[in-house]
Design an enzyme around this catalytic site. Structure first.
Site, PDB file in Angstrom:
ATOM      1  N   LYS A  55       1.917   2.576   7.948  1.00 15.31           N
ATOM      2  CA  LYS A  55       2.398   3.746   7.194  1.00 15.31           C
ATOM      3  C   LYS A  55       2.867   3.672   5.840  1.00 15.31           C
ATOM      4  O   LYS A  55       3.215   2.566   5.470  1.00 15.31           O
ATOM      5  CB  LYS A  55       3.827   4.191   8.063  1.00 15.31           C
ATOM      6  CG  LYS A  55       4.428   5.445   7.796  1.00 15.31           C
ATOM      7  CD  LYS A  55       5.545   5.714   8.785  1.00 15.31           C
ATOM      8  CE  LYS A  55       6.214   7.004   8.478  1.00 15.31           C
ATOM      9  NZ  LYS A  55       7.213   7.234   9.576  1.00 15.31           N
ATOM     10  N   SER A 128       7.324  11.716  12.123  1.00 16.56           N
ATOM     11  CA  SER A 128       6.827  11.588  10.775  1.00 16.56           C
ATOM     12  C   SER A 128       5.450  10.770  10.666  1.00 16.56           C
ATOM     13  O   SER A 128       4.544  10.836   9.563  1.00 16.56           O
ATOM     14  CB  SER A 128       7.579  11.173   9.738  1.00 16.56           C
ATOM     15  OG  SER A 128       8.112   9.807  10.021  1.00 16.56           O
ATOM     16  N   SER A 152       9.972   9.370  15.063  1.00 15.50           N
ATOM     17  CA  SER A 152       8.667   9.381  14.358  1.00 15.50           C
ATOM     18  C   SER A 152       7.488   8.563  14.793  1.00 15.50           C
ATOM     19  O   SER A 152       6.504   8.776  14.129  1.00 15.50           O
ATOM     20  CB  SER A 152       9.257   9.179  12.892  1.00 15.50           C
ATOM     21  OG  SER A 152       9.911   9.934  12.323  1.00 15.50           O
TER      22      SER A 152
END
Length: 420
Positions: A55, A128, A152
């Protein structure tokens, strides 16, 4: 059997075609790591040579982590790898690239107006850690590492039909990971199988224990059957529970579980992670630069800054007591991961109130585990009639990560047998 280099080259090729999934690639590093893996006569472990994505808020040496924001594109590249990246590299994993996310990791939808949104059939990816989940779901990488503050990793795993794990906070080192709400942030992971999650967890945590699976599971019936749950999601989760019972798993049905009580706390006082995120980004939202933020993220940050500090303190205090209650109960709960199907993006963009309400609904059933700092994992349990994936969430007691993972592996195996 393909070599690590062959697998890596294919992953880099496919990642390069997925601009809304990957924000940057690491070809030199990936090639070098793959060649090293192929050259080892004694493998470092079962994931030696496996591809992984990161990420884009986790430090990788020489790369500028954007956190999905234009405001960070000119930031200095990282001088060193984050500690989790170091551990993965030492175990022989091959880093392919950095994945997209909701800006500043502050949305369960996965929408990003700056770098694009990796959608499927017009539906949101979940956030996310959107790009991380999609990189696994599309078979680009075998593994992905994201972060989970309120859900997330679990929400995008549910929407994408993959496995997503949120460990107990502190289980993985957070050095080199950009903060959102430090009291709730943790690194999390994605894979297609629980076995891969177990192996990656051992690498990132240095915990190689092999406990037995739990011998009974508690179904959070109110959350499964009513609280914010859509009928298609509830149906698929109930079918999964029935399949487990038919396979001999002992279940008990719990009304007003500890997770229900945690939701009641959040409903009454607000989500402390949002309040803390507003504090983390206070300087940003008070400057003219805030106009360059995703307007949905900016609006949520401003709203979160207005939460009552006294009520937030009450939520945190109540959560501590609930955490000890579930520790004594030694129970693993079953409930939906997300209460809704992955929504279409276009209607959300047309109405900020609808966007905010849908974001809250997506995260509603993952917030309790985050509030109580409980390990949790999302397993895919089929699709609805509209083709949307559904995730079944398993939530364990404090610090029960390896037992939870062993239980998830058992559940995964039994559900796969039922399908065949």
């Amino acid at each position: 059997m393909s070599s690590a280099l062959d697998t890596t080259m294919d992953a880099l090729r496919r990642a390069g075609q997925e601009g809304e999934v990957f924000l940057s690639l690491l070809p030199d590093r990936a090639h070098a790591q793959a060649r090293q893996s192929d050259g080892r006569s004694n493998k470092l472990g079962p994931l030696d040579g496996a591809t992984v994505s990161w990420k884009d808020m986790i430090a990788v040496k020489g790369v500028t982590a954007t956190a999905g924001s234009l405001l960070r594109r000119q930031a200095a590249p990282a001088k060193a790898d984050a500690e989790v990246v170091q551990r993965a590299s030492q175990a022989g994993l091959v880093s392919i690239g950095m994945t997209n996310l909701s800006e500043l990791a502050f949305s369960g939808i996965g929408y990003n107006p700056h770098f694009g949104t990796p959608m499927s059939e017009g539906r949101v990816p979940g956030g996310s850690s959107s790009g991380a989940a999609v990189s696994v779901a599309r078979g680009i990488t075998r593994l992905a590492v994201g972060t989970d503050t309120a859900g997330s990793c679990r929400v995008p795993a549910a929407f994408q039909g993959v496995v997503g794990f949120r460990p107990t906070r502190g289980r993985y080192p957070m050095g080199g990971v950009m903060p959102l709400a430090p009291s709730f942030d943790t690194v999390g992971s994605f894979a297609r199988t629980v076995t891969d999650i177990i192996e990656l967890d051992a690498i990132l945590s240095s915990d190689t224990t092999s406990p037995d699976a739990a011998n009974r599971l508690a179904v959070a019936i109110d959350l499964l059957d009513g609280d914010g749950g859509g009928a298609p999601v509830s149906l698929r989760c109930k079918q999964a529970v029935t399949a487990l019972e038919q396979a001999g798993v002992r279940t008990e049905y719990s009304r007003q579980s500890v997770l229900d009580e945690a939701l009641t706390l959040i409903d009454a006082g607000g989500w402390p992670g949002a309040f803390e995120a507003a504090q983390t980004h206070h300087n940003l939202i008070e400057t003219a630069e805030s106009c360059r933020l995703d307007p949905f993220v900016a609006a949520r940050l401003r709203a979160s800054a207005k939460l009552d500090p006294g009520k937030i303190a009450q939520v945190v205090h109540g959560a501590k007591a609930l955490r000890e209650t579930i520790r004594r109960a030694d129970t693993i709960y079953l409930l939906p991961t997300a209460a809704i199907e992955a929504p279409l993006l276009v209607p959300l963009l047309a109405n900020p109130k609808t966007f905010a309400a849908t974001n809250a609904a997506a995260l509603r059933l993952t917030m309790p585990a985050s509030l109580l700092d409980l390990p949790a994992i999302s397993l895919p349990v089929g699709q609805t009639d509209t083709g949307c994936w559904v995730g079944l969430q398993l939530v364990g007691p404090p610090d029960s990560d390896r037992t939870l993972l062993a239980t998830a592996a058992m559940v995964e195996t039994l559900l796969m047998k039922k399908e065949t």
